[in-house]
Design a protein around this motif. Sequence first.
Motif, PDB file in Angstrom:
ATOM      1  N   ASN A 251      64.144  54.677  80.177  1.00 30.73           N
ATOM      2  CA  ASN A 251      62.966  54.516  79.322  1.00 30.73           C
ATOM      3  C   ASN A 251      62.022  53.447  79.857  1.00 30.73           C
ATOM      4  O   ASN A 251      61.286  52.827  79.099  1.00 30.73           O
ATOM      5  CB  ASN A 251      63.403  54.137  77.894  1.00 30.73           C
ATOM      6  CG  ASN A 251      64.246  55.219  77.259  1.00 30.73           C
ATOM      7  OD1 ASN A 251      63.905  56.390  77.357  1.00 30.73           O
ATOM      8  ND2 ASN A 251      65.333  54.834  76.615  1.00 30.73           N
TER       9      ASN A 251
ATOM     10  N   ASP B  29      50.289  41.889  81.025  1.00 30.98           N
ATOM     11  CA  ASP B  29      51.439  41.600  80.171  1.00 30.98           C
ATOM     12  C   ASP B  29      52.088  40.277  80.565  1.00 30.98           C
ATOM     13  O   ASP B  29      52.359  39.418  79.710  1.00 30.98           O
ATOM     14  CB  ASP B  29      52.469  42.729  80.267  1.00 30.98           C
ATOM     15  CG  ASP B  29      51.990  44.017  79.624  1.00 30.98           C
ATOM     16  OD1 ASP B  29      51.362  43.943  78.552  1.00 30.98           O
ATOM     17  OD2 ASP B  29      52.241  45.090  80.199  1.00 30.98           O
TER      18      ASP B  29
ATOM     19  N   GLU C 165      52.804  41.967  67.935  1.00 34.25           N
ATOM     20  CA  GLU C 165      52.959  43.044  68.913  1.00 34.25           C
ATOM     21  C   GLU C 165      54.383  43.071  69.463  1.00 34.25           C
ATOM     22  O   GLU C 165      54.967  44.139  69.668  1.00 34.25           O
ATOM     23  CB  GLU C 165      51.954  42.862  70.052  1.00 34.25           C
ATOM     24  CG  GLU C 165      51.920  44.027  71.021  1.00 34.25           C
ATOM     25  CD  GLU C 165      50.850  43.860  72.089  1.00 34.25           C
ATOM     26  OE1 GLU C 165      50.846  44.658  73.038  1.00 34.25           O
ATOM     27  OE2 GLU C 165      50.026  42.919  71.984  1.00 34.25           O
TER      28      GLU C 165
ATOM     29  N   ASN D  33      57.077  42.104  67.901  1.00 34.16           N
ATOM     30  CA  ASN D  33      57.957  42.621  66.851  1.00 34.16           C
ATOM     31  C   ASN D  33      57.831  44.132  66.684  1.00 34.16           C
ATOM     32  O   ASN D  33      58.763  44.793  66.227  1.00 34.16           O
ATOM     33  CB  ASN D  33      57.652  41.930  65.521  1.00 34.16           C
ATOM     34  CG  ASN D  33      58.074  40.468  65.534  1.00 34.16           C
ATOM     35  OD1 ASN D  33      59.023  40.100  66.217  1.00 34.16           O
ATOM     36  ND2 ASN D  33      57.348  39.628  64.801  1.00 34.16           N
ATOM     37  N   GLY D  34      56.689  44.672  67.075  1.00 32.36           N
ATOM     38  CA  GLY D  34      56.475  46.107  66.913  1.00 32.36           C
ATOM     39  C   GLY D  34      56.771  46.929  68.150  1.00 32.36           C
ATOM     40  O   GLY D  34      56.772  48.158  68.102  1.00 32.36           O
ATOM     41  N   ASP D  35      56.996  46.254  69.264  1.00 37.05           N
ATOM     42  CA  ASP D  35      57.246  46.951  70.530  1.00 37.05           C
ATOM     43  C   ASP D  35      58.556  46.425  71.120  1.00 37.05           C
ATOM     44  O   ASP D  35      58.595  45.344  71.710  1.00 37.05           O
ATOM     45  CB  ASP D  35      56.075  46.706  71.499  1.00 37.05           C
ATOM     46  CG  ASP D  35      56.184  47.536  72.773  1.00 37.05           C
ATOM     47  OD1 ASP D  35      57.314  47.920  73.142  1.00 37.05           O
ATOM     48  OD2 ASP D  35      55.133  47.782  73.404  1.00 37.05           O
ATOM     49  N   GLY D  36      59.621  47.198  70.952  1.00 38.18           N
ATOM     50  CA  GLY D  36      60.934  46.753  71.379  1.00 38.18           C
ATOM     51  C   GLY D  36      61.025  46.486  72.870  1.00 38.18           C
ATOM     52  O   GLY D  36      61.664  45.534  73.304  1.00 38.18           O
ATOM     53  N   TYR D  37      60.369  47.329  73.675  1.00 35.35           N
ATOM     54  CA  TYR D  37      60.461  47.163  75.133  1.00 35.35           C
ATOM     55  C   TYR D  37      59.703  45.922  75.582  1.00 35.35           C
ATOM     56  O   TYR D  37      60.182  45.165  76.427  1.00 35.35           O
ATOM     57  CB  TYR D  37      59.915  48.391  75.847  1.00 35.35           C
ATOM     58  CG  TYR D  37      60.233  48.376  77.328  1.00 35.35           C
ATOM     59  CD1 TYR D  37      61.469  48.824  77.793  1.00 35.35           C
ATOM     60  CD2 TYR D  37      59.318  47.883  78.245  1.00 35.35           C
ATOM     61  CE1 TYR D  37      61.780  48.788  79.138  1.00 35.35           C
ATOM     62  CE2 TYR D  37      59.620  47.847  79.598  1.00 35.35           C
ATOM     63  CZ  TYR D  37      60.857  48.298  80.032  1.00 35.35           C
ATOM     64  OH  TYR D  37      61.173  48.250  81.366  1.00 35.35           O
ATOM     65  N   LEU D  38      58.514  45.691  74.997  1.00 34.06           N
ATOM     66  CA  LEU D  38      57.734  44.509  75.346  1.00 34.06           C
ATOM     67  C   LEU D  38      58.499  43.252  74.960  1.00 34.06           C
ATOM     68  O   LEU D  38      58.508  42.267  75.708  1.00 34.06           O
ATOM     69  CB  LEU D  38      56.379  44.541  74.637  1.00 34.06           C
ATOM     70  CG  LEU D  38      55.394  43.414  75.030  1.00 34.06           C
ATOM     71  CD1 LEU D  38      54.940  43.597  76.473  1.00 34.06           C
ATOM     72  CD2 LEU D  38      54.187  43.417  74.090  1.00 34.06           C
ATOM     73  N   LYS D  39      59.170  43.281  73.809  1.00 34.74           N
ATOM     74  CA  LYS D  39      59.940  42.131  73.368  1.00 34.74           C
ATOM     75  C   LYS D  39      61.107  41.870  74.317  1.00 34.74           C
ATOM     76  O   LYS D  39      61.401  40.715  74.664  1.00 34.74           O
ATOM     77  CB  LYS D  39      60.457  42.372  71.950  1.00 34.74           C
ATOM     78  CG  LYS D  39      61.199  41.182  71.357  1.00 34.74           C
ATOM     79  CD  LYS D  39      61.596  41.461  69.911  1.00 34.74           C
ATOM     80  CE  LYS D  39      62.268  40.240  69.291  1.00 34.74           C
ATOM     81  NZ  LYS D  39      62.632  40.476  67.876  1.00 34.74           N
TER      82      LYS D  39
END
Length: 431
Positions: free
Chosen positions: A180, A188, A211, A213-219
């Motif tokens: 994924n 970023d 952002e 908290n809403g984007d697992g991959y970014l976190k």
Amino acid sequence: MQNHKDQNYCEGLVANDTAIVQAIYKQWAPSVIDFIKQQHGDVYDAQDIIQETIIVIYHYFRQHNVALPCAFGTYFLSLCQHRWGLELQRRDTNRRVDLNALAPSEATVEMWVSKTIAHENENRRFEAGFQQLSNACKDVLLTFEEDLSLLKNPSAKENNKTTCLAEWTTLVLQQSDASNHVKLNTEDFDRFQKYQAKTISSDVRLKFEAELNGDGYLKMAFQTYGSLQVYLEDGLKHEQEIGDFKANLDVISNQYFNALEAEALQSKPSKKSQTWTIAIVAVVFLIGAVLLFSIFANPSYEDYNDFKSISLMQRSPDDITTKLAEERFYTQDYAGALEAFNEILEADFANLEIQMYKSIALVETNQFKEANDLLLKIIEGSSAYRAKAKWILALSHLKQDNIAACIEVLKSIPQDANTYMKAQQLLKRLE
């Protein structure tokens, strides 16, 4: 959480307490040896598993200020059991470990074993990603010895470091979530940097946190980016400490298993023991005659450089570079051995055993300055290799005809060192 009474074992490992390490071997090594023998292994496998498990626990509790919630013995034995199971799988065998044979199944212990394994796997991913970086990036990261937190006005060197950290983060993420994987861009990582450096307004900061908290991959990417900085800083700051611990552990492990082997040999006397005794007496007599003769000759480096072969394969039987280092050292191809040692140290720069053998190869090839610098670094530490490093340094001075420096180092070798008697003999010949 209240500390378990066995917390002292974890604290002792972190403090490189020789007595604690020896106590672990005395109390639990016999159980591990018996278990592995019964589970398709041998005593050499047991030595590897015990040493590797102690190193894993050391790293976990050194990097995490946590309280041990269970008995250390059960925790230690469970980890050994798990590692041996993985080793059998690695050997591509259909044999499986009896998971109830060594340590009982307890929820608390299983949780801590899982946490420790997860930490070990994370460090392996970090190291694997690091090895994929270019040499230029490795140099930038490893030579950056200041605070790794990002400054408000980063220099060109710090910008290079940020770029290398971004590349490293991407490589690690590809290992953990390849299916994924989403391509992160420069913007970023620029936001990661500014957020850490606190150079953004409160509104932008809150928006960025929302952002994450809403984007697992970014976190996950942001957390990995930060974790790599901590991992790198920890390795740089504690390189000597880590090397000293591994060297001390190596010596304790060899002492314990050598004693077991000697005990086993004594319990099985040879029928030809009398013949061997006579032969040994004869050899000792000859050696004594040679030594007596040598007392009246000027000592030289060649009289004492009996380094012969080295044995690094016990814990690295499948490592081609380690095998090559051994073979080249044995055949006195010291230039070739140096190449192999340097390759090993690229992946394990805190390995004092390899550093020590590298110093011997450097002395043999007359690269005295680099050898002496490496030996002094080991001597200034607290590892079990200090006395051996002093002996090699003394011989380095002897080879350069620097007799005064050689004598000074010889006098500093402690009485409990394996090289003490040889050092005293050389000292008498020089004085």
